[in-house]
Design a protein around this motif. Structure first.
Motif, PDB file in Angstrom:
ATOM      1  N   VAL A  59       0.983  -1.690   0.244  1.00  0.00           N
ATOM      2  CA  VAL A  59      -0.092  -0.061  -0.127  1.00  0.00           C
ATOM      3  C   VAL A  59       1.009   0.860   0.241  1.00  0.00           C
ATOM      4  CG1 VAL A  59      -1.246  -0.802   1.243  1.00  0.00           C
ATOM      5  CG2 VAL A  59      -0.061  -0.123   2.631  1.00  0.00           C
ATOM      6  N   ASP A  60       0.344   2.685  -0.570  1.00  0.00           N
ATOM      7  CA  ASP A  60       0.781   3.580  -0.366  1.00  0.00           C
ATOM      8  C   ASP A  60       1.438   4.430   0.569  1.00  0.00           C
ATOM      9  OD1 ASP A  60       2.007   6.128  -1.752  1.00  0.00           O
ATOM     10  OD2 ASP A  60       0.196   6.698  -0.694  1.00  0.00           O
ATOM     11  N   SER A  61       1.054   3.824   1.897  1.00  0.00           N
ATOM     12  CA  SER A  61       0.980   4.536   3.099  1.00  0.00           C
ATOM     13  C   SER A  61       1.996   3.843   3.902  1.00  0.00           C
ATOM     14  CB  SER A  61      -0.115   4.841   3.674  1.00  0.00           C
ATOM     15  OG  SER A  61      -0.091   4.976   5.038  1.00  0.00           O
ATOM     16  N   PRO A  62       2.857   4.981   4.057  1.00  0.00           N
ATOM     17  CA  PRO A  62       3.775   4.084   5.126  1.00  0.00           C
ATOM     18  C   PRO A  62       4.011   3.166   6.307  1.00  0.00           C
ATOM     19  CG  PRO A  62       4.473   7.068   5.129  1.00  0.00           C
ATOM     20  CD  PRO A  62       3.421   6.202   4.383  1.00  0.00           C
ATOM     21  N   LYS A  63       2.293   3.788   7.092  1.00  0.00           N
ATOM     22  CA  LYS A  63       2.381   3.859   8.426  1.00  0.00           C
ATOM     23  C   LYS A  63       2.557   1.957   8.165  1.00  0.00           C
ATOM     24  CE  LYS A  63       0.564   7.382   9.566  1.00  0.00           C
ATOM     25  NZ  LYS A  63      -1.193   7.984   9.833  1.00  0.00           N
ATOM     26  N   TYR A  64       2.136   1.193   6.670  1.00  0.00           N
ATOM     27  CA  TYR A  64       1.884   0.020   6.510  1.00  0.00           C
ATOM     28  C   TYR A  64       3.479  -0.889   6.999  1.00  0.00           C
ATOM     29  CZ  TYR A  64      -2.929   0.020   6.779  1.00  0.00           C
ATOM     30  OH  TYR A  64      -4.518   0.761   7.436  1.00  0.00           O
ATOM     31  N   THR A  65       4.253  -0.979   7.318  1.00  0.00           N
ATOM     32  CA  THR A  65       5.499  -1.214   7.412  1.00  0.00           C
ATOM     33  C   THR A  65       5.834  -2.619   7.601  1.00  0.00           C
ATOM     34  OG1 THR A  65       5.647  -2.181   9.842  1.00  0.00           O
ATOM     35  CG2 THR A  65       5.927   0.569   9.511  1.00  0.00           C
ATOM     36  N   ALA A  66       4.931  -2.897   6.360  1.00  0.00           N
ATOM     37  CA  ALA A  66       5.596  -4.410   5.349  1.00  0.00           C
ATOM     38  C   ALA A  66       4.838  -4.487   4.412  1.00  0.00           C
ATOM     39  CB  ALA A  66       5.188  -5.816   6.126  1.00  0.00           C
ATOM     40  N   PRO A  67       5.106  -5.622   3.058  1.00  0.00           N
ATOM     41  CA  PRO A  67       4.659  -5.843   2.318  1.00  0.00           C
ATOM     42  C   PRO A  67       3.359  -6.443   2.846  1.00  0.00           C
ATOM     43  CG  PRO A  67       6.591  -6.892   1.609  1.00  0.00           C
ATOM     44  CD  PRO A  67       6.782  -6.025   3.635  1.00  0.00           C
ATOM     45  N   LEU A  68       1.829  -6.247   1.964  1.00  0.00           N
ATOM     46  CA  LEU A  68       1.090  -7.135   1.600  1.00  0.00           C
ATOM     47  C   LEU A  68       0.523  -8.152   2.289  1.00  0.00           C
ATOM     48  CD1 LEU A  68      -1.347  -5.359  -0.952  1.00  0.00           C
ATOM     49  CD2 LEU A  68      -1.337  -4.859   1.545  1.00  0.00           C
ATOM     50  N   VAL A  69       1.645  -9.094   1.795  1.00  0.00           N
ATOM     51  CA  VAL A  69       2.013 -10.400   2.041  1.00  0.00           C
ATOM     52  C   VAL A  69       2.114 -11.150   3.755  1.00  0.00           C
ATOM     53  CG1 VAL A  69       4.020 -11.023   1.379  1.00  0.00           C
ATOM     54  CG2 VAL A  69       2.046 -13.067   1.495  1.00  0.00           C
ATOM     55  N   ASP A  70       2.653  -9.815   4.192  1.00  0.00           N
ATOM     56  CA  ASP A  70       3.613  -9.887   5.498  1.00  0.00           C
ATOM     57  C   ASP A  70       2.823  -9.211   6.323  1.00  0.00           C
ATOM     58  OD1 ASP A  70       4.945 -12.027   4.753  1.00  0.00           O
ATOM     59  OD2 ASP A  70       6.815 -10.184   3.879  1.00  0.00           O
ATOM     60  N   THR A  71       1.274  -8.366   5.911  1.00  0.00           N
ATOM     61  CA  THR A  71       0.707  -7.331   7.042  1.00  0.00           C
ATOM     62  C   THR A  71      -0.683  -8.157   7.568  1.00  0.00           C
ATOM     63  OG1 THR A  71       0.959  -5.481   5.762  1.00  0.00           O
ATOM     64  CG2 THR A  71      -0.783  -5.551   6.586  1.00  0.00           C
ATOM     65  N   PRO A  72      -0.780  -8.220   8.756  1.00  0.00           N
ATOM     66  CA  PRO A  72      -1.075  -9.238   9.440  1.00  0.00           C
ATOM     67  C   PRO A  72      -2.854  -8.708  10.039  1.00  0.00           C
ATOM     68  CG  PRO A  72      -0.258  -8.482  11.134  1.00  0.00           C
ATOM     69  CD  PRO A  72       0.371  -7.612  10.121  1.00  0.00           C
ATOM     70  N   ARG A  73      -3.229  -8.707   8.381  1.00  0.00           N
ATOM     71  CA  ARG A  73      -4.580  -7.733   8.442  1.00  0.00           C
ATOM     72  C   ARG A  73      -5.286  -8.001   6.770  1.00  0.00           C
ATOM     73  NH1 ARG A  73      -5.108  -2.572  10.576  1.00  0.00           N
ATOM     74  NH2 ARG A  73      -7.208  -3.067  11.101  1.00  0.00           N
ATOM     75  N   SER A  74      -6.825  -7.444   7.319  1.00  0.00           N
ATOM     76  CA  SER A  74      -7.223  -7.706   5.272  1.00  0.00           C
ATOM     77  C   SER A  74      -7.490  -6.380   4.594  1.00  0.00           C
ATOM     78  CB  SER A  74      -8.873  -8.695   5.967  1.00  0.00           C
ATOM     79  OG  SER A  74      -8.911  -9.383   5.966  1.00  0.00           O
ATOM     80  N   GLY A 401      19.885  -6.033  17.427  1.00  0.00           N
ATOM     81  CA  GLY A 401      20.667  -7.397  16.727  1.00  0.00           C
ATOM     82  C   GLY A 401      19.010  -7.400  15.648  1.00  0.00           C
ATOM     83  N   LEU A 402      17.897  -6.789  15.808  1.00  0.00           N
ATOM     84  CA  LEU A 402      16.398  -7.252  14.779  1.00  0.00           C
ATOM     85  C   LEU A 402      16.289  -6.291  14.053  1.00  0.00           C
ATOM     86  CD1 LEU A 402      14.347  -8.667  18.085  1.00  0.00           C
ATOM     87  CD2 LEU A 402      16.582 -10.250  16.092  1.00  0.00           C
ATOM     88  N   LYS A 403      16.179  -6.736  13.113  1.00  0.00           N
ATOM     89  CA  LYS A 403      15.459  -5.785  11.974  1.00  0.00           C
ATOM     90  C   LYS A 403      14.225  -5.332  11.655  1.00  0.00           C
ATOM     91  CE  LYS A 403      14.445  -5.295   6.965  1.00  0.00           C
ATOM     92  NZ  LYS A 403      13.633  -5.703   5.697  1.00  0.00           N
ATOM     93  N   ASN A 404      14.181  -3.804  11.876  1.00  0.00           N
ATOM     94  CA  ASN A 404      12.647  -3.362  12.682  1.00  0.00           C
ATOM     95  C   ASN A 404      12.556  -2.404  11.398  1.00  0.00           C
ATOM     96  OD1 ASN A 404      12.475  -3.388  16.104  1.00  0.00           O
ATOM     97  ND2 ASN A 404      14.481  -3.355  15.398  1.00  0.00           N
ATOM     98  N   SER A 405      11.241  -2.122  10.855  1.00  0.00           N
ATOM     99  CA  SER A 405      10.558  -1.386   9.968  1.00  0.00           C
ATOM    100  C   SER A 405       9.142  -0.345  10.708  1.00  0.00           C
ATOM    101  CB  SER A 405      10.020  -2.675   8.939  1.00  0.00           C
ATOM    102  OG  SER A 405      11.232  -3.131   7.540  1.00  0.00           O
ATOM    103  N   PHE A 406      10.244   0.562  10.367  1.00  0.00           N
ATOM    104  CA  PHE A 406       8.725   1.319  11.693  1.00  0.00           C
ATOM    105  C   PHE A 406       8.626   2.571  10.880  1.00  0.00           C
ATOM    106  CE2 PHE A 406      12.752   3.916  11.313  1.00  0.00           C
ATOM    107  CZ  PHE A 406      13.003   5.073  10.835  1.00  0.00           C
ATOM    108  N   ALA A 407       7.920   3.694  11.531  1.00  0.00           N
ATOM    109  CA  ALA A 407       7.766   4.338  10.824  1.00  0.00           C
ATOM    110  C   ALA A 407       6.431   4.680  11.457  1.00  0.00           C
ATOM    111  CB  ALA A 407       5.969   4.132   9.819  1.00  0.00           C
ATOM    112  N   ALA A 408       6.664   6.514  12.110  1.00  0.00           N
ATOM    113  CA  ALA A 408       5.901   7.561  13.042  1.00  0.00           C
ATOM    114  C   ALA A 408       5.894   8.561  12.110  1.00  0.00           C
ATOM    115  CB  ALA A 408       7.256   7.961  13.799  1.00  0.00           C
TER     116      ALA A 408
END
Length: 835
Positions: A59-74, A401-408
């Motif tokens: 999706v376009d919004s950076p608040k969704y910090t993962a691709p759709l396949v990895d986003t835990p919602r519909s 040591g963990l990857k964080n894909s973040f949006a503030a």
């Protein structure tokens, strides 16, 4: 005064758009035919028409910090290709491709415009443009839209207040580094005419410009007299086209003018429903209470051409500055000023008093013979405007040591609205004379004045005259009410949010997010036209916390299994007076001149809180060309506003919806693309509170007592929530030039509202409830068909037939009064050209 609106194909808007098309320098450039990979069986080049897929990965919004396949919602994304292939010309038409969404009807207190219901919840005030709230009731176009993103489930953590059932985000067309010019011209049945233009021109490596424009004019298939005309333009410029730093300035303007159609009245009301009848559909073929057979024509229109109108005017100015740092982190600031205006006088058919079927009094005497429709005038004028600034910081970072894909995100907003009505006398505030003071409404005099018309033979050209009152013969103009009668609303808010997708291992992701909102609303109800009092202002402040959390397990790199939860909060006044709001602030304001104290407001109104739970799985198949998703969900609202003891407002309402959703989009083979899904929803109002108290006599004890009866809605389905909904759209490339396609939409029965029939009885303290009457629209199937032929590398001819079998169905069910009848068969022929 005549309020008729005239259409003219030589209007300035139409001529201006034609000049733009003719003068576009990009259209004169030679087509480029460089080789490129294949997509969907068609060779994609810089000049190809069908260059987009049905599948979107993010999706376009950076608040969704993962691709759709990895986003835990519909989340369902409607890409531009689906919009084009289905010949969708508005947001409403595009949303029909998504299961789980229904459309609500507007009414007097609920302004006309887009009113989508997502998973049973009104999302009219939960629409966003490029990730920023898009305020004001309006009917949105798609000529300047790149894609539409539908998020399902409680979503206040993303955008703030509301979004109990989900939200909608429209992504605008903005300048890119590619050079192209695209134009489409359409003609069709029922005087359908549409022209669109999309020109993207990089001036150099630093500056790019883009222009989208549209002109649209059509009658409505199967509806007498109804028409709609609009035009729009959306220019934008981007500085820093290819660099890490950019500034984008975009403007959007849309004007519309139409003869609106409120639709068809329901057959029965609580005043006349025969024994045993528990559901009522829109009137079609029936026998009145006086024995007259009525066969309503499909094109029956109950409005008045010389009185009714609707005009809208929308303007948005957006400025976005963005910088990408060397470490991949991006800082972005978006500012938008938006203003939407709308004016209308429209006819609402019937008034729940039983004119359609007819009424008998307690003695059995017929007081209304039936086959009559009251032409109630619903009116509104006003505006909504807002200034919003939003700053986003997003990217990837390593922590522990963990990857964080973040949006503030940090957001500040001021929104305000003003709403008035049209009247026959501004000085006294006298409503438009349509027989509302007469009983029965459809008396011989009111029929003679054309305030009532017949169900089976209405004439929209009736010579209706505006009088100063129901009992006078003095003509008068229809005018706007005085400024002091308008309701004023203002919202000041700020919000901060943080989202993060933590990669624990390659196969395990944790998604977290939260948002805090400080929200203050101020409302000043309109005064009576003759009042000499000062305005009363009432304010309330709320602090909102919302969250989302999800755990994602990845069996493979292209699949996921997840579980998630999210919340939403709808404070009083969240709709800015721009929608149908049961939790409106001004409904608690007393009639006395003394404003309620902050504590009284806190006691009188509460925040409606919603939680969603979801478990599902997503899979990308066939080399990432096809996406499949399956989810089970539950959404529950507590503190829903209801009526309690002594006719007071209490917050005990409990609404629950459970369901299953399946979705698919992308390519099954290189030649075969699909888009759609199925949604099952079991929606129930667990507790609707009480109805207003009634006084009854106990048939055993003889004692007269006042009792509070349970709401008729308790235990019933949500309004506007079909149990089953299914959509499927497909295109198949038969050859490299010829494509066939089609679509199917199924919607099961939809309820508009529930009402008691008769009065409760009491026997030795035991209450026996009367039966209820549910207003509903029946289930339906609709089928579409399409075909396209690629003439050459720059031109394509496309044919769409919507509602192929000319199905008579209703696509909107209002609580009472009426349901909206959908258009009949419509054929559209489009020439697409792209350089």
């Amino acid at each position: 005064m005549s309020l008729s609106r005239f259409r003219n194909s030589s209007s300035p808007a139409f001529l201006a758009l034609g000049c733009v098309l003719a003068a576009s320098p990009a259209l004169a450039q030679e087509a480029q035919t460089a080789s490129a990979p294949k997509l969907g069986g068609v060779t994609v080049t810089d000049t190809a028409i069908d260059e987009d897929s049905y599948k979107v990965d993010k999706v376009d919004s950076p608040k969704y910090t993962a691709p759709l396949v990895d986003t835990p919602r519909s989340i369902t994304v409607i890409p531009s290709q689906v919009i084009r292939d289905t010949a969708s010309a508005s947001l409403t038409e595009a949303l029909r491709t998504v299961p789980g969404i229904t459309l609500g009807a507007g009414e007097g207190g609920n302004p006309q415009g887009d009113r989508p219901f997502i998973r049973g919840f009104d999302s009219q005030a939960s629409t966003y443009l490029d990730g920023v709230r898009d305020i004001g009731a309006q009917s949105r176009e798609v000529f300047a839209v790149e894609q539409i993103e539908v998020v399902k489930g409680s979503d206040s953590s993303m955008g703030g207040r509301g979004s109990a059932g989900g939200s909608i985000n429209l992504v605008s067309k903005t300048p890119t580094a590619d050079r192209f010019a695209a134009a489409s011209g359409s003609v069709g049945t029922d005087d359908y005419k549409r022209v669109t233009l999309d020109v993207n021109q990089p001036l150099n490596d630093f500056v790019g410009v883009r222009l989208a424009a549209m002109y649209h004019d059509q009658d409505i298939a199967g509806r007498d007299a109804v028409w709609s005309k609009r035009w729009g333009v959306a220019p934008s410029v981007k500085l820093g086209l290819n660099g890490p730093t950019s500034l984008t300035i975009g403007y959007y303007h849309l004007e519309s003018n139409e003869l609106p159609d409120s639709g068809i009245p329901y057959l029965y009301t609580s005043a006349n429903a025969p024994a045993g009848v528990t559901e009522t559909a829109p009137a079609e073929h029936f026998t009145t209470i006086s024995g007259v057979d009525v066969d309503r024509p499909r094109d029956a229109f109950y409005g008045l051409k010389d009185r009714d109108f609707r005009k809208t005017n929308v303007n948005n100015l957006t400025i976005r500055a963005q910088h990408e740092f060397d470490n991949g982190i991006t800082l972005r600031n978006t500012s938008r000023y938006g203003r939407s205006e709308q004016d209308y006088v429209l006819t609402q058919p019937d008034d729940q008093q039983g004119n359609v079927y007819g009424v008998k009094n307690a003695a059995g005497t017929i007081t209304a013979p039936g086959n009559q429709v009251w032409r109630r005038a619903n009116t509104r004028y006003g505006y909504a405007e807002g200034l919003i600034n939003q700053t986003d910081l997003f990217g990837d970072a390593n922590l522990f040591g963990l990857k964080n894909s973040f949006a503030a995100s940090l957001e500040f907003a001021r929104e305000k609205a003003s709403t008035g009505s049209y009247v026959s006398n501004a000085a006294t505030g006298t409503a438009i004379a349509t027989g509302s003071t007469v009983s029965p409404r459809c008396s011989a005099n009111m029929v003679a004045r054309y305030n009532c018309t017949s169900v089976d033979n209405p004439n929209p050209s009736d010579p209706w005259v505006s009088y100063t009152g129901d009992g006078t013969t003095i003509p008068t103009d229809i005018v706007r009410s005085l400024p002091k009668t308008r309701t004023l609303t203002r919202i000041d808010s700020w919000g901060a949010s943080l989202f993060d997708t933590v990669t624990i291992t390659d196969n395990l992701l944790l998604n977290l997010g939260g948002r805090y909102d400080h929200y203050k609303t101020v409302v000043s109800p309109g005064l009576a036209a003759t009042s000499t009092a000062n305005r009363l202002y009432v304010s309330r402040t709320d602090n909102l916390w919302n969250y989302q959390a999800g755990l994602v397990f990845k069996p493979t790199a292209d699949s996921s299994i997840y579980i998630s939860t999210s919340s939403a909060a709808t404070p009083p006044g969240a709709y800015l007076g721009q929608g149908s709001e049961g939790n409106a602030l001004n409904t608690t304001i007393p009639t006395s001149p003394t404003a309620p104290t902050p504590q009284e407001l806190t006691d009188a109104l509460k925040i409606e809180r919603t939680k969603s739970y979801e478990v599902g799985t997503k899979w990308n198949l066939f080399d990432n060309t096809l996406s499949l998703s399956l989810a089970a969900f539950q959404t529950q609202t507590k503190n829903a506003r209801t009526t309690g003891d002594n006719n007071t407002v209490v917050f005990v309402g409990n609404r629950r919806i459970r369901g299953i959703e399946f979705g698919f989009n992308g390519n099954i083979t290189p030649e075969w693309s699909v888009f759609g899904g199925y949604t099952y929803m079991d929606a129930k109002i667990v507790d609707g509170g009480n109805s207003a108290p009634v006084t009854v006599k106990d048939t055993v004890t003889g004692q007269t007592v006042t009792i509070n009866t349970p709401s008729p809605s308790t235990g019933t389905p949500f309004p506007n929530t079909p149990k089953h909904s299914f959509t499927a759209f497909t295109n198949y490339n038969v050859t490299s030039k010829f494509t066939l396609g089609g679509g199917a939409i199924y919607m099961s029965k939809i309820y508009g509202g529930i009402q008691n029939v008769g009065s409760p009885t009491l026997a030795n303290g035991q209450i026996t409830m009367p039966r209820t009457l549910a207003r509903m629209v029946p289930s339906y199937w609709r089928f579409d068909a399409s075909a396209s032929y690629k003439i050459n590398d720059i031109a394509q001819l496309q044919l769409n037939v919507q509602n192929v079998f000319n199905e008579l169905y209703y696509d909107k069910a209002y609580t009472a009064h009426f349901a909206s009848q959908a258009p009949g068969r419509t054929a559209i022929l489009t020439l697409n050209v792209k350089y």
